[in-house]
Design a protein around this motif. Structure first.
Motif, PDB file in Angstrom:
ATOM      1  N   PHE A  25       6.865   0.129   7.368  1.00  0.00           N
ATOM      2  CA  PHE A  25       6.400   1.298   6.161  1.00  0.00           C
ATOM      3  C   PHE A  25       5.331   1.459   5.223  1.00  0.00           C
ATOM      4  O   PHE A  25       4.887   2.659   5.474  1.00  0.00           O
ATOM      5  N   LEU A  26       4.667   0.573   5.615  1.00  0.00           N
ATOM      6  CA  LEU A  26       2.716   0.681   5.380  1.00  0.00           C
ATOM      7  C   LEU A  26       2.046   1.542   6.357  1.00  0.00           C
ATOM      8  O   LEU A  26       1.527   2.250   5.974  1.00  0.00           O
ATOM      9  N   ASN A  27       2.257   0.981   7.308  1.00  0.00           N
ATOM     10  CA  ASN A  27       2.173   1.717   8.761  1.00  0.00           C
ATOM     11  C   ASN A  27       2.249   2.912   8.761  1.00  0.00           C
ATOM     12  O   ASN A  27       1.127   4.059   8.714  1.00  0.00           O
ATOM     13  N   LEU A  28       3.559   3.514   8.592  1.00  0.00           N
ATOM     14  CA  LEU A  28       4.178   5.230   8.518  1.00  0.00           C
ATOM     15  C   LEU A  28       3.069   5.252   7.219  1.00  0.00           C
ATOM     16  O   LEU A  28       2.915   6.785   7.610  1.00  0.00           O
ATOM     17  N   PHE A  29       3.951   4.929   6.643  1.00  0.00           N
ATOM     18  CA  PHE A  29       2.847   5.272   5.292  1.00  0.00           C
ATOM     19  C   PHE A  29       1.315   6.293   5.504  1.00  0.00           C
ATOM     20  O   PHE A  29       1.116   7.033   4.997  1.00  0.00           O
ATOM     21  N   PHE A  30       0.909   4.331   6.272  1.00  0.00           N
ATOM     22  CA  PHE A  30      -0.678   5.550   6.141  1.00  0.00           C
ATOM     23  C   PHE A  30      -1.168   5.957   6.863  1.00  0.00           C
ATOM     24  O   PHE A  30      -2.289   7.352   7.436  1.00  0.00           O
ATOM     25  N   THR A  31      -0.461   6.326   8.117  1.00  0.00           N
ATOM     26  CA  THR A  31       0.007   7.312   9.371  1.00  0.00           C
ATOM     27  C   THR A  31       0.554   8.305   8.966  1.00  0.00           C
ATOM     28  O   THR A  31      -0.719   9.619   9.454  1.00  0.00           O
ATOM     29  N   ILE A  32       0.828   9.286   7.878  1.00  0.00           N
ATOM     30  CA  ILE A  32       1.054  10.084   7.285  1.00  0.00           C
ATOM     31  C   ILE A  32       0.089  10.432   6.109  1.00  0.00           C
ATOM     32  O   ILE A  32      -0.134  12.145   6.536  1.00  0.00           O
ATOM     33  N   VAL A  33      -0.902   9.482   5.925  1.00  0.00           N
ATOM     34  CA  VAL A  33      -2.077  10.274   4.836  1.00  0.00           C
ATOM     35  C   VAL A  33      -2.894  10.182   5.937  1.00  0.00           C
ATOM     36  O   VAL A  33      -3.774  11.448   5.384  1.00  0.00           O
ATOM     37  N   LEU A 129      -8.960   3.125   1.124  1.00  0.00           N
ATOM     38  CA  LEU A 129      -7.471   3.226   1.568  1.00  0.00           C
ATOM     39  C   LEU A 129      -6.742   2.340   2.825  1.00  0.00           C
ATOM     40  O   LEU A 129      -5.872   1.721   2.402  1.00  0.00           O
ATOM     41  N   GLY A 130      -7.458   2.609   4.154  1.00  0.00           N
ATOM     42  CA  GLY A 130      -7.001   1.858   5.160  1.00  0.00           C
ATOM     43  C   GLY A 130      -7.137   0.168   4.638  1.00  0.00           C
ATOM     44  O   GLY A 130      -6.189  -0.598   5.576  1.00  0.00           O
ATOM     45  N   VAL A 131      -8.207  -0.215   3.816  1.00  0.00           N
ATOM     46  CA  VAL A 131      -8.583  -1.903   4.018  1.00  0.00           C
ATOM     47  C   VAL A 131      -6.949  -1.897   2.504  1.00  0.00           C
ATOM     48  O   VAL A 131      -6.362  -2.834   3.447  1.00  0.00           O
ATOM     49  N   ILE A 132      -6.553  -1.199   1.677  1.00  0.00           N
ATOM     50  CA  ILE A 132      -6.210  -1.777   0.846  1.00  0.00           C
ATOM     51  C   ILE A 132      -4.575  -1.622   1.528  1.00  0.00           C
ATOM     52  O   ILE A 132      -4.088  -2.765   1.320  1.00  0.00           O
ATOM     53  N   ILE A 133      -4.149  -0.655   1.940  1.00  0.00           N
ATOM     54  CA  ILE A 133      -3.128  -0.609   3.046  1.00  0.00           C
ATOM     55  C   ILE A 133      -2.478  -1.261   4.042  1.00  0.00           C
ATOM     56  O   ILE A 133      -1.744  -2.538   3.978  1.00  0.00           O
ATOM     57  N   ASN A 134      -3.258  -1.322   4.823  1.00  0.00           N
ATOM     58  CA  ASN A 134      -3.165  -2.354   5.837  1.00  0.00           C
ATOM     59  C   ASN A 134      -3.808  -3.915   5.704  1.00  0.00           C
ATOM     60  O   ASN A 134      -2.633  -4.880   5.821  1.00  0.00           O
ATOM     61  N   GLY A 135      -4.428  -4.054   4.222  1.00  0.00           N
ATOM     62  CA  GLY A 135      -4.255  -5.171   4.242  1.00  0.00           C
ATOM     63  C   GLY A 135      -2.923  -5.843   3.173  1.00  0.00           C
ATOM     64  O   GLY A 135      -3.038  -6.366   3.028  1.00  0.00           O
ATOM     65  N   ALA A 136      -1.990  -5.573   2.816  1.00  0.00           N
ATOM     66  CA  ALA A 136      -1.268  -5.726   1.874  1.00  0.00           C
ATOM     67  C   ALA A 136      -0.834  -5.810   2.963  1.00  0.00           C
ATOM     68  O   ALA A 136      -0.163  -6.907   2.734  1.00  0.00           O
TER      69      ALA A 136
END
Length: 309
Positions: A25-33, A129-136
């Motif tokens: 879901f984190l990856n999906l969210f960032f893909t939309i972003v 944004l990429g580091v924060i979301i994927n890092g989580a």
């Protein structure tokens, strides 16, 4: 007390499914972003990476599905259960990672000779944004034990390293004209990911091919059983793993004297306790007398390290 223990065990058993689901879901969210950001900024590079991440979402979704399937109990078709479906998810994700890394190298190498100056400010914002979301997602997965979780964690770590490279490159390029830094970092990360993909695929294939688990020394296991006073010898020893975590062993045990059924039950439990202490959870034991002729003794014979093949 029993219910509390059962609920706690059930929670731990499904933690890996939740971890991979969170990563999905984190990856999906960032893909939309990325799709939205690429459309707003009219950036082909960002839109291209969004398409790449969409492919990642598909592989992560499959890994999540297969990890969920792996929790099913055994039936008449899959008598050991569905644990190896977790490996299937790991292999699919590894293939996607390998293809993605090769494509990154193919795209980055020409830029070593013909560097292109990217939009450093736009890179910087998306990199954070990429580091924060994927890092989580990586932090959530790093506590996992299954190969599938490790591969998905590697998948997300690839994205974290990629965005860290973008972040470093963006900061440097804000102050210096060094566009070649971007492809150099991309190639280094791609080779790092490919190395880890190789290790995970190798481990997955060893499990599928029923190799003995790397953490278990078959010679030591034989000695552990043979050292029990009531046992004369052991043979027809087979050790393998369903998914890299749940290990199985079958063994024929020759007794030095005949025993009653209650005595055999007690001995069986003693053997299982000793083997569970070295990481073998499922043990099938066949007892024999020293006068018994075992037709399986020469079948699929295990050779110890001290014997010549």
């Amino acid at each position: 007390m029993h219910n509390h223990s059962h609920e706690s065990s059930h929670h731990l058993e499904n933690e890996d499914v939740k971890n991979i689901g969170t990563a999905f879901f984190l990856n999906l969210f960032f893909t939309i972003v990325e799709f939205v950001g690429g459309a707003i900024t009219n950036s082909v590079a960002i839109l291209s990476d969004a398409v790449h991440d969409l492919g990642d979402c598909i592989s992560l979704g499959m890994s999540w599905y297969f990890q969920h399937i792996s929790k099913r109990a055994g039936n008449k078709v899959y008598t050991y259960g569905y644990k190896r479906f977790s490996l299937l998810g790991a292999i699919i994700t590894s293939v996607v990672l390998a293809i993605g890394s090769i494509l990154i190298i193919a795209k980055a190498v020409p830029r070593l000779f013909h560097p292109e100056q990217p939009d450093a400010r736009g890179m910087l914002l998306l990199a954070v944004l990429g580091v924060i979301i994927n890092g989580a997602a990586v932090l959530r997965l790093r506590k996992g034990h299954s190969i599938n979780e490790r591969v998905v964690s590697l998948h997300m770590l690839e994205d974290v390293l990629g965005w860290l490279a973008v972040l470093v490159g963006a900061v440097v390029m804000l102050f210096a004209n060094l566009p070649i830094l971007d492809p150099i970092l991309s190639i280094a990360i791609a080779f790092y990911v490919l190395t880890n993909v190789y290790r995970n695929v190798k481990e997955s294939l060893q499990i599928i091919l029923q190799a003995a688990p790397a953490a278990i020394d078959t010679d030591d296991v034989i000695r552990i059983v043979s050292d029990i006073p009531e046992i004369e010898s052991v043979h027809d020893v087979h050790v393998w793993s369903t998914d890299g975590q749940y290990n199985i062993m079958t063994v024929h045990v020759v007794l030095n004297k005949e025993k009653s059924l209650p005595e055999l039950h007690e001995l069986k439990e003693k053997i299982r306790r000793k083997l569970q202490s070295v990481g073998i959870q499922h043990v099938t034991i066949e007892f024999e007398t020293d006068k018994e002729d075992c037709s399986m003794e020469g079948c699929c014979r295990y050779y110890s390290q001290t014997e010549n093949l």
